[in-house]
Design a protein around this motif. Sequence first.
Motif, PDB file in Angstrom:
ATOM      1  N   ALA A  97       0.818  -1.213   0.000  1.00 36.17           N
ATOM      2  CA  ALA A  97       0.000   0.000   0.000  1.00 36.17           C
ATOM      3  C   ALA A  97       0.852   1.263   0.000  1.00 36.17           C
ATOM      4  N   GLU A 177     -12.378   7.651  -0.123  1.00 40.14           N
ATOM      5  CA  GLU A 177     -11.094   7.666  -0.824  1.00 40.14           C
ATOM      6  C   GLU A 177     -11.258   7.029  -2.189  1.00 40.14           C
ATOM      7  N   ASN A 293      -3.869   8.912  -0.184  1.00 41.92           N
ATOM      8  CA  ASN A 293      -3.934   7.930   0.891  1.00 41.92           C
ATOM      9  C   ASN A 293      -3.669   8.685   2.185  1.00 41.92           C
ATOM     10  N   ARG A 296      -1.156   7.386   4.693  1.00 47.86           N
ATOM     11  CA  ARG A 296       0.233   7.654   4.307  1.00 47.86           C
ATOM     12  C   ARG A 296       0.595   9.113   4.570  1.00 47.86           C
ATOM     13  N   ALA A 317     -13.753   3.096   0.134  1.00 42.74           N
ATOM     14  CA  ALA A 317     -12.842   3.327  -0.994  1.00 42.74           C
ATOM     15  C   ALA A 317     -13.569   2.978  -2.279  1.00 42.74           C
TER      16      ALA A 317
END
Length: 478
Positions: A97, A177, A293, A296, A317
Motif C-alpha cells: 500500500a 477515498e 492515501n 500515508r 474506498a
Amino acid sequence: MPAEDTPAPALYAYTGRVAEELTQPLAREGGAFKLASRKIRVEVVDGPDRGLVVELPGPEARVGLGRECDLVLKDPTVSRLHLVVRVEGERIRVIDAGSRNGTAVDGVEVHDAYARPDAAIVVGGTTMRLRMLNDVIELPLSERERFGGMLGRSVAMRRLFAVLERVAATDATVLVEGETGTGKELVAEALHEESPRQGGPFVVFDCSAVSATLIESELFGHVRGAFTGAVSERPGAFEAADGGTLFLDEIGELPLDLQPKLLRALERREVRRVGANVPRRVDVRIVAATNRNLAREVERGKFREDLYYRLAVIQVALPPLRERQGDVPLLVRRFEEELRPRSGSPPPLSEEVVAALAARSWPGNVRELRNAVARALSLGTAGSAGGPPSPAAPSGGAQGAPAVDLNEPLLAGRERVAEAYEKAYLDAALKQTGGNVSRAAELARVNRKLIQRAMKRYGLRGDGEDAEVQGEAPRERS
C-alpha cells in the motif's frame, strides 16, 4: 453503529479487482444477495509480534501500524497502512500500500502479487505466513444497481452500495477515498439524499480550490472588519450547511495549520467566525473525500492523526474503473441516454465499440469514459468498431516523438504509446534471445515475472516452460 470517534474497519468496503469467479458466486439466500468469502490465517514467525496468530475475515484485510487496520503490528519499521491482502478465488493477493520499506514475497520485493500457500511475507522487520481457511463468512450485497448517481452491477459496487445503505441512515462522518474520476462527490450526494437530512442543504467545499489565506474565512465565516476587504459579516460553509450535509472535497489539501481548527469544529459542532469572540452552534453531517492515501499522509506528517481518525469514522474506498470493467457497458449505455439529446440523434454505439471501451484501463476512470462517449456521439463515430476516431489527422511532435491526437485524453494517449513501445521492445528482446524469458529479462534489466506478465498481456510467445506465467498478478500502471 460504532462510536463516532472510533474507526469502523468492519464497514470498510471491499473494492478489489472483483469478478464473479473471485469469490463464491453472487447468491440469493432468503431473498437477499450475499457474498461468501473464506478467511485468512496469519502467523507472525519473526519480528516484535512473533508467535501472533490471527484469523482475518475476507475478502480484504489491511495490515499495518495504524489502529484502523484489521491486523495491527508493533513493528516500528512497518508503515501505518503497509499491506492489503485479498481473497481472490483460491488465491491470496498481496498488495503493498505504498509502504516505506516495501513488501517481499519469498524474498522477492513485490508491489502486487499472488502468494502461494505458506509463502513468507516480509513487511519491514516482520515475517508472516498466510493461509486461506475453509471457514466462510457471508457479507451483505445490495440488490440495487444504482445508488444516487452511481451505477454498477459488479460485486465491488454491490458491496459498496450495501455499506452506503447502512451508513446513509446515520449521522456518522464518512471519509471517501478513491482515484480521480471515480465519483467521490456522487457518494456524498447520495448519502445526503438517502439520509434524514435530505431536506436540508448540501454544501460542497473544495479544499484545493480556495487560497490558503481565505480558506479559514470560507469555512468558518468572518465578521465585518476582521481583515482588509471584510466589509460585512459573512457565514462560512459550516453555517451554510446547518441542518444538512457539508462535503469537504480534497480534504488532503487542507493546510496543516488549519487542521486543528477543523478538528475543533468537528468535535464541538461549533464554529467561530474569523474576528468573532463567540462561537456559533452548527448541526452538520460531514462527508470528506480525497484522492490521496490519508494514512500515508499522516505517516509523512502532512496530515494530523487525530483529524484523520475523526474523519474516518466510516471509511469507504471507490474502485477504479479498471477493477470493475464489467460495469463499462452499463455505464456506456447510460451515458448515451444522457448525452444523446445534446448531440442530436446519432446512432447508438455498436457492440464492437462498447467491447473496445470495456477493454481499456481508463486511468481517468468514469469521468474519462463519459468524455469518450460524448466525443463519439458528437463526432458521429458511434458505429466505428475501433472506437471514436479523430476528425483531423494527428499532428506530429518533435523529431522522433509519437504523433499527437489532441482529441484523445493525455493519459489515454500516454498509456497507448507506452503499451505499443513495451510490446515492440519485448517482441524484439524475445526474438534476439530465441524466446528465452530469463535472458530477455536480463537484456531488459527487469524482473523475469514482469516479462511473463507482459507476454501474457500482449500474446507473445517464449520457449515453453521458461515462458509460463506463475504466481504474480498483473500490475497496473500508475
